[in-house]
Design a protein around this motif. Structure first.
Motif, short mmCIF file in Angstrom:
data_model
loop_
_atom_site.label_atom_id
_atom_site.label_comp_id
_atom_site.label_asym_id
_atom_site.label_seq_id
_atom_site.Cartn_x
_atom_site.Cartn_y
_atom_site.Cartn_z
N LEU A 63 0.85 -1.19 0.00
CA LEU A 63 0.00 0.00 0.00
C LEU A 63 0.89 1.23 0.00
O LEU A 63 1.94 1.25 0.65
N VAL A 64 0.43 2.25 -0.72
CA VAL A 64 1.18 3.49 -0.84
C VAL A 64 0.23 4.65 -0.57
O VAL A 64 -0.92 4.63 -1.02
N ASN A 65 0.71 5.66 0.14
CA ASN A 65 -0.06 6.88 0.35
C ASN A 65 0.17 7.76 -0.88
O ASN A 65 1.27 8.26 -1.09
N PRO A 66 -0.87 7.98 -1.71
CA PRO A 66 -0.66 8.73 -2.95
C PRO A 66 -0.40 10.22 -2.75
O PRO A 66 0.08 10.89 -3.65
N THR A 67 -0.70 10.75 -1.57
CA THR A 67 -0.50 12.18 -1.33
C THR A 67 0.87 12.51 -0.75
O THR A 67 1.23 13.67 -0.66
N ASP A 68 1.63 11.47 -0.35
CA ASP A 68 2.94 11.69 0.25
C ASP A 68 3.96 10.78 -0.42
O ASP A 68 4.04 9.59 -0.12
N SER A 69 4.74 11.33 -1.34
CA SER A 69 5.69 10.52 -2.10
C SER A 69 6.84 10.01 -1.23
O SER A 69 7.54 9.09 -1.62
N THR A 70 7.06 10.61 -0.05
CA THR A 70 8.14 10.16 0.82
C THR A 70 7.69 9.10 1.82
O THR A 70 8.53 8.54 2.53
N ALA A 71 6.39 8.85 1.90
CA ALA A 71 5.89 7.86 2.86
C ALA A 71 6.37 6.47 2.46
O ALA A 71 6.47 6.14 1.27
N GLU A 72 6.67 5.65 3.48
CA GLU A 72 7.14 4.31 3.18
C GLU A 72 6.00 3.43 2.68
O GLU A 72 4.83 3.64 3.02
N LYS A 73 6.36 2.47 1.87
CA LYS A 73 5.39 1.52 1.33
C LYS A 73 5.09 0.48 2.39
O LYS A 73 5.99 0.01 3.08
N ILE A 74 3.81 0.14 2.54
CA ILE A 74 3.38 -0.79 3.57
C ILE A 74 3.13 -2.16 2.92
O ILE A 74 2.24 -2.29 2.08
#
Length: 124
Positions: A63-74
């Motif tokens: 899962l990826v947060n589409p609004t935060d490109s620096t967020a880690e992938k879950i």
């Protein structure tokens, strides 16, 4: 005798056609990218992108947060059961599940933790 041979030939042709169709590969219902929308959480509606890949017959993904490109992938653990899909992952120290049912080829509907309405739409 000719009539019997003709009937056997037709039966053999029918058998070949039926078994040939039975072996066609079914398109993968869940592999690909999905826009996931979780409605009504305490922090408002939440959007995620699920990237699901089938390798060796097993579906896995992240899962990826589409609004935060620096967020880690879950990473997610994926369970399939017919037209049902379950995504399990850990977030902020909690085990979380998203259960989704196939609506059609491009849409899913279900819930997060049986509390929040969740929808999925295939990204093409």
């Amino acid at each position: 005798m000719k009539r019997t041979s003709f009937i056997y030939a037709i039966a053999l042709l029918f058998f070949v056609v039926v078994t040939g169709n039975a072996q066609t590969v079914k398109p993968d219902d869940f592999a690909g990218k999905w826009d996931i929308l979780v409605k009504g959480t305490p922090d408002g509606d939440s959007k995620l992108v699920a990237d699901l890949v089938r390798e060796g017959g097993i579906l896995s993904g992240q899962l990826v947060n589409p609004t935060d490109s620096t967020a880690e992938k879950i990473p997610v653990t994926v369970t399939e059961n017919g037209n049902k899909l379950s995504l399990a992952f850990s977030a902020q120290g909690y085990d979380v599940t998203i259960d989704l049912d196939k609506v059609d080829d491009d849409n899913l509907k279900g819930s997060l933790m049986n509390m929040f309405e969740t929808t999925g739409k295939r990204i093409k």
